[in-house]
Design a protein around this motif. Structure first.
Motif, PDB file in Angstrom:
ATOM      1  N   TRP A  20       8.552   7.619  11.757  1.00 44.31           N
ATOM      2  CA  TRP A  20       8.371   5.796  11.343  1.00 44.31           C
ATOM      3  C   TRP A  20       8.499   4.652  12.435  1.00 44.31           C
ATOM      4  O   TRP A  20       8.802   5.122  12.796  1.00 44.31           O
ATOM      5  N   TYR A  60       4.994   5.791   8.855  1.00 46.60           N
ATOM      6  CA  TYR A  60       5.763   5.323   7.665  1.00 46.60           C
ATOM      7  C   TYR A  60       6.514   3.674   8.633  1.00 46.60           C
ATOM      8  O   TYR A  60       6.968   3.413   9.857  1.00 46.60           O
ATOM      9  N   TRP A  92      -2.138  -0.809   8.638  1.00 48.01           N
ATOM     10  CA  TRP A  92      -1.186  -0.215   8.128  1.00 48.01           C
ATOM     11  C   TRP A  92      -1.631  -0.455   6.532  1.00 48.01           C
ATOM     12  O   TRP A  92      -2.976  -2.094   6.379  1.00 48.01           O
ATOM     13  N   SER A 121       1.942   2.979   5.682  1.00 50.86           N
ATOM     14  CA  SER A 121       1.729   3.876   6.384  1.00 50.86           C
ATOM     15  C   SER A 121       0.201   3.272   6.819  1.00 50.86           C
ATOM     16  O   SER A 121      -0.452   2.083   6.890  1.00 50.86           O
TER      17      SER A 121
END
Length: 152
Positions: A81, A117, A132, A149
């Motif tokens: 992430w 993510y 994204w 993502s």
């Protein structure tokens, strides 16, 4: 002069960065004390759970962005992430967030990661401009969140 570097090389700034994150994203820390989070965040610099890239100028912390192994407990199937993106108010509008985000993406790519993510409740338009994509919307912490993502 602006300097971008990994927080684990400047651990004297770790508690301040963790405090900024705790105050900015307090809704996520409702079950955790500041000192507990500071300890977890510092440990995360050593074990890679919260690898933070920071920006400094004249040895003053301006902000950071983090590569996190897990930033959404309800989605352990996803990761790593982009997390904990924060720029001090007096340092905003200088492109620092974008520079740090791109630094995290480049590092992840070099590590063989093919997708990152993130989740946000207020910055989905900003992240969309950086490449994204929204995967889904969900409710958490009393706010609608976007799960996003980015292919690396």
């Amino acid at each position: 002069m602006l300097r971008v570097d990994w927080l684990d090389k400047q651990m004297d700034k770790c508690d301040l960065m963790a405090e900024w994150l705790y105050r900015e994203f307090g809704y996520e820390f409702a079950q955790q004390s500041l000192s507990n989070w500071q300890h977890e965040f510092a440990d995360g610099q050593r074990d890679g759970n919260w690898k933070c890239l920071i920006a400094t100028e004249r040895d003053q912390l301006l902000g950071g962005a983090t590569l996190a192994r897990n930033d959404l407990s309800d989605r352990p199937d996803l990761g790593p992430w982009l997390a904990c993106v924060f720029i001090a108010p007096e340092a905003r509008c200088r492109g620092l967030a974008t520079r740090l985000i791109e630094g995290i993406c480049e590092h992840a790519r070099e590590e063989g990661v093919t997708a990152l993510y993130l989740h946000t409740h207020s910055q989905s338009h900003y992240y969309t401009r950086l490449g994204w994509e929204v995967l889904e919307r969900f409710e958490a912490w009393g706010k609608e969140q976007c799960l996003m993502s980015r292919r690396l």
